[in-house]
Design a protein around this motif. Structure first.
Motif, PDB file in Angstrom:
ATOM      1  N   ARG B  39       0.241 -58.777  29.235  1.00 32.10           N
ATOM      2  CA  ARG B  39      -1.201 -58.882  29.495  1.00 32.10           C
ATOM      3  C   ARG B  39      -1.535 -60.221  30.156  1.00 32.10           C
ATOM      4  NH1 ARG B  39      -3.941 -54.799  26.560  1.00 32.10           N
ATOM      5  NH2 ARG B  39      -5.657 -55.338  27.946  1.00 32.10           N
ATOM      6  N   GLU B  55       1.721 -54.827  31.727  1.00 31.10           N
ATOM      7  CA  GLU B  55       0.740 -54.085  30.917  1.00 31.10           C
ATOM      8  C   GLU B  55       1.180 -52.632  30.790  1.00 31.10           C
ATOM      9  OE1 GLU B  55      -3.555 -55.674  31.894  1.00 31.10           O
ATOM     10  OE2 GLU B  55      -2.219 -55.967  33.578  1.00 31.10           O
ATOM     11  N   ILE B  57       0.278 -49.020  30.363  1.00 27.41           N
ATOM     12  CA  ILE B  57      -1.008 -48.361  30.601  1.00 27.41           C
ATOM     13  C   ILE B  57      -1.055 -46.893  30.202  1.00 27.41           C
ATOM     14  CG2 ILE B  57      -1.782 -49.956  32.407  1.00 27.41           C
ATOM     15  CD1 ILE B  57      -0.815 -47.956  34.495  1.00 27.41           C
ATOM     16  N   ASP B  58       0.110 -46.249  30.013  1.00 28.06           N
ATOM     17  CA  ASP B  58       0.008 -44.834  29.634  1.00 28.06           C
ATOM     18  C   ASP B  58       1.365 -44.292  29.172  1.00 28.06           C
ATOM     19  OD1 ASP B  58      -1.194 -42.438  29.162  1.00 28.06           O
ATOM     20  OD2 ASP B  58      -1.747 -42.014  31.240  1.00 28.06           O
ATOM     21  N   VAL B  60       3.076 -40.406  29.162  1.00 30.47           N
ATOM     22  CA  VAL B  60       2.846 -39.039  29.632  1.00 30.47           C
ATOM     23  C   VAL B  60       4.046 -38.176  29.261  1.00 30.47           C
ATOM     24  CG1 VAL B  60       2.358 -37.588  31.641  1.00 30.47           C
ATOM     25  CG2 VAL B  60       1.528 -39.946  31.576  1.00 30.47           C
ATOM     26  N   LYS B  63       7.067 -33.232  31.373  1.00 27.88           N
ATOM     27  CA  LYS B  63       7.327 -31.786  31.280  1.00 27.88           C
ATOM     28  C   LYS B  63       8.471 -31.358  32.195  1.00 27.88           C
ATOM     29  CE  LYS B  63       2.476 -30.814  30.305  1.00 27.88           C
ATOM     30  NZ  LYS B  63       1.229 -30.241  30.860  1.00 27.88           N
ATOM     31  N   ASN B  64       8.660 -32.088  33.282  1.00 29.43           N
ATOM     32  CA  ASN B  64       9.735 -31.703  34.204  1.00 29.43           C
ATOM     33  C   ASN B  64      11.119 -31.965  33.620  1.00 29.43           C
ATOM     34  OD1 ASN B  64       9.181 -34.418  34.276  1.00 29.43           O
ATOM     35  ND2 ASN B  64       9.699 -34.687  36.428  1.00 29.43           N
ATOM     36  N   ASP B 123       7.356 -40.236  29.919  1.00 28.55           N
ATOM     37  CA  ASP B 123       7.365 -41.293  30.927  1.00 28.55           C
ATOM     38  C   ASP B 123       6.396 -42.382  30.478  1.00 28.55           C
ATOM     39  OD1 ASP B 123       9.187 -40.124  32.706  1.00 28.55           O
ATOM     40  OD2 ASP B 123       7.613 -38.884  33.605  1.00 28.55           O
ATOM     41  N   LEU B 125       4.244 -45.547  31.618  1.00 30.00           N
ATOM     42  CA  LEU B 125       3.692 -46.175  32.821  1.00 30.00           C
ATOM     43  C   LEU B 125       3.331 -47.625  32.519  1.00 30.00           C
ATOM     44  CD1 LEU B 125       1.303 -43.525  34.458  1.00 30.00           C
ATOM     45  CD2 LEU B 125       3.738 -43.886  34.795  1.00 30.00           C
ATOM     46  N   GLN B 127       1.905 -51.354  34.354  1.00 30.18           N
ATOM     47  CA  GLN B 127       1.338 -52.064  35.496  1.00 30.18           C
ATOM     48  C   GLN B 127       1.913 -53.470  35.484  1.00 30.18           C
ATOM     49  OE1 GLN B 127      -2.849 -51.678  36.552  1.00 30.18           O
ATOM     50  NE2 GLN B 127      -3.061 -53.904  36.575  1.00 30.18           N
ATOM     51  N   ASP B 172       3.793 -46.890  42.841  1.00 28.06           N
ATOM     52  CA  ASP B 172       2.703 -47.320  43.706  1.00 28.06           C
ATOM     53  C   ASP B 172       2.666 -48.845  43.704  1.00 28.06           C
ATOM     54  OD1 ASP B 172      -0.058 -47.119  44.961  1.00 28.06           O
ATOM     55  OD2 ASP B 172      -0.587 -48.092  43.091  1.00 28.06           O
ATOM     56  N   THR B 174       0.054 -52.101  45.390  1.00 25.20           N
ATOM     57  CA  THR B 174      -1.136 -52.357  46.178  1.00 25.20           C
ATOM     58  C   THR B 174      -1.468 -53.843  46.141  1.00 25.20           C
ATOM     59  OG1 THR B 174      -3.427 -51.660  46.530  1.00 25.20           O
ATOM     60  CG2 THR B 174      -2.744 -52.019  44.268  1.00 25.20           C
ATOM     61  N   THR B 175      -2.192 -54.272  47.136  1.00 23.05           N
ATOM     62  CA  THR B 175      -2.673 -55.650  47.179  1.00 23.05           C
ATOM     63  C   THR B 175      -4.039 -55.718  46.524  1.00 23.05           C
ATOM     64  OG1 THR B 175      -1.477 -56.122  49.212  1.00 23.05           O
ATOM     65  CG2 THR B 175      -3.367 -57.517  48.719  1.00 23.05           C
ATOM     66  N   THR B 195       2.816 -50.222  40.043  1.00 18.89           N
ATOM     67  CA  THR B 195       2.792 -49.232  38.969  1.00 18.89           C
ATOM     68  C   THR B 195       4.197 -48.657  38.862  1.00 18.89           C
ATOM     69  OG1 THR B 195       0.502 -48.682  39.510  1.00 18.89           O
ATOM     70  CG2 THR B 195       1.698 -47.144  38.088  1.00 18.89           C
ATOM     71  N   GLN B 197       7.287 -46.568  36.448  1.00 18.32           N
ATOM     72  CA  GLN B 197       7.478 -45.506  35.457  1.00 18.32           C
ATOM     73  C   GLN B 197       8.881 -45.623  34.871  1.00 18.32           C
ATOM     74  OE1 GLN B 197       6.529 -41.296  36.570  1.00 18.32           O
ATOM     75  NE2 GLN B 197       8.731 -41.088  36.600  1.00 18.32           N
TER      76      GLN B 197
END
Lengths: 139, 246
Positions: B39, B55, B57-58, B60, B63-64, B123, B125, B127, B172, B174-175, B195, B197
């Protein structure tokens, strides 16, 4: 022609091949013409459903609630991907929510979580839509 | 440092280890260390740029990677039962995020196998954000992370506690540059957000001790004269192979 011409005895063509079951030929011809249309309709339908579902999921989040109408799902035909995002004037606000702002707010990854959770089911949904569409139209 | 034990704890520690030890260089310092925090650091922590934040964040359900109901087995040191070859899909070599040898089952050698339901794949996730004050440091860190730490298609992470190598995929990046409030919003802070995984598993059952089958009593007779597809098992039903729970 003399017997010196062996090519004469070689068949250079055959009668057209036709399956014993003409219904199969009829269906294959119909499917070749209709499948692209059915796939296109299924993608459009799935995109609409995804967008509605994304917007529904945002209403329960107090941070994202004000951006519900800005959330969009688009289909990129170049790489066959669905893009979950905000493209209007609320883009920066959405980015700040999604990735967080140091000293102000922690990340609230609505878009990434939603896209990730749909990774497997979206393909199946499109497949089902195509299947139902074709079955409903073939006479 | 001792390895942390347990779901998420083991993964968090491994992730922090992966990003720890990076350096950037400039005219004043050829090996400026990059700190790593879980954090964004609180106000009382003095921030020394550049630094990285992690961080979670999730989580999931993957399922695959989910199979149907399947039992998996660990062969203990107790003799008298066949080993499970490495190619078997039902062989269990670790208890996720917890152990690589099942030493936490102190009486495991009373049984020939340990059995469990196949673990539930998930999975995680994360950040990961890099913060630098210099464009040069930003470029150095970006290049290093994308080419060496999170390479496309080949990303992996070592989880020592269960001795597994997990997938670590960059989903992913990003700036997301900022203006520094401590500098009156006049200086830029270069921020890149990644991001990622990580594959993980959650046990879906308790472990059960099993003995191997010792004797098969009885025989199989064909009783249908039509297709031979119906069978009758004869023998002494009270002498069935046994199993023991523990």
């Amino acid at each position: 022609m003399s017997a010196m011409s062996p090519r004469k005895s070689v068949k250079t063509s055959s009668k057209p091949f036709v399956s014993g079951n003409l219904e199969i030929v009829k269906y294959a011809t119909w499917l070749a013409a209709e499948y692209p249309k059915a796939l296109s309709r299924a993608i459009a339908q799935a995109r609409y459903e995804e967008q509605e579902s994304l917007r529904d999921s945002s209403t329960g989040d107090p941070s994202w609630g004000g951006l519900t109408d800005s959330l969009s799902v688009t289909y990129n035909s170049d790489d066959a991907s669905f893009v979950y995002g905000v493209t209007d004037e609320n883009h920066q606000k959405a980015k700040d929510l999604e990735y967080g702002v140091p000293d102000k707010s922690a990340p609230s990854p609505l878009l990434r979580s939603f896209a990730k959770s749909r990774e497997t089911d979206l393909g199946k949904r499109i497949s089902t839509l195509v299947d139902n569409d074709l079955k409903g139209r073939y006479k | 440092m001792t390895n942390r034990v347990g779901f998420l704890l083991a993964e968090d520690q491994a992730l922090k280890n992966l990003f720890t030890g990076l350096t950037v260089s400039d005219d004043k310092d050829q090996a400026r260390p990059v700190q790593v925090f879980f954090r964004y650091p609180e106000g009382e922590t003095e921030r020394q740029y550049p630094f990285i934040t992690l961080e979670h964040i999730d989580i999931v359900h993957a399922k695959n990677r989910q199979h149907s109901e399947t039992s998996i087995y660990f062969k203990t040191a107790k003799v008298g039962a066949p080993a499970l070859s490495a190619s078997r899909s039902d062989r269990m070599d670790y208890w996720p995020s917890y152990s690589s040898n099942f030493s936490f089952i102190t009486n495991k050698n009373n049984f020939q196998y340990l059995e469990a339901n196949e673990h539930v794949p998930v999975d995680l996730l994360y950040q990961v954000s890099t913060f630098t004050r210099s464009a040069l440091h930003d470029r150095q860190l970006t290049g290093r992370l994308i080419s060496q730490v999170l390479p496309f298609r080949r990303g992996f992470i070592d989880i020592p506690i269960d001795n597994t190598l997990r997938r670590l995929d960059l989903l992913d990046w990003t700036t997301a540059d900022l203006l520094d409030p401590e500098a009156g919003y006049r200086k830029r802070i270069f921020r890149k957000v990644y991001t990622i995984q990580m594959s993980a598993e959650i046990p879906s059952s308790v472990l059960i001790g099993r003995q191997s089958v010792t004797t098969v009593v009885g025989s199989t007779d064909v009783i249908s004269s039509v297709s031979g597809s119906v069978y009758n098992t004869s023998g002494n039903p009270s002498a069935e192979p046994f199993s023991v729970s523990g």
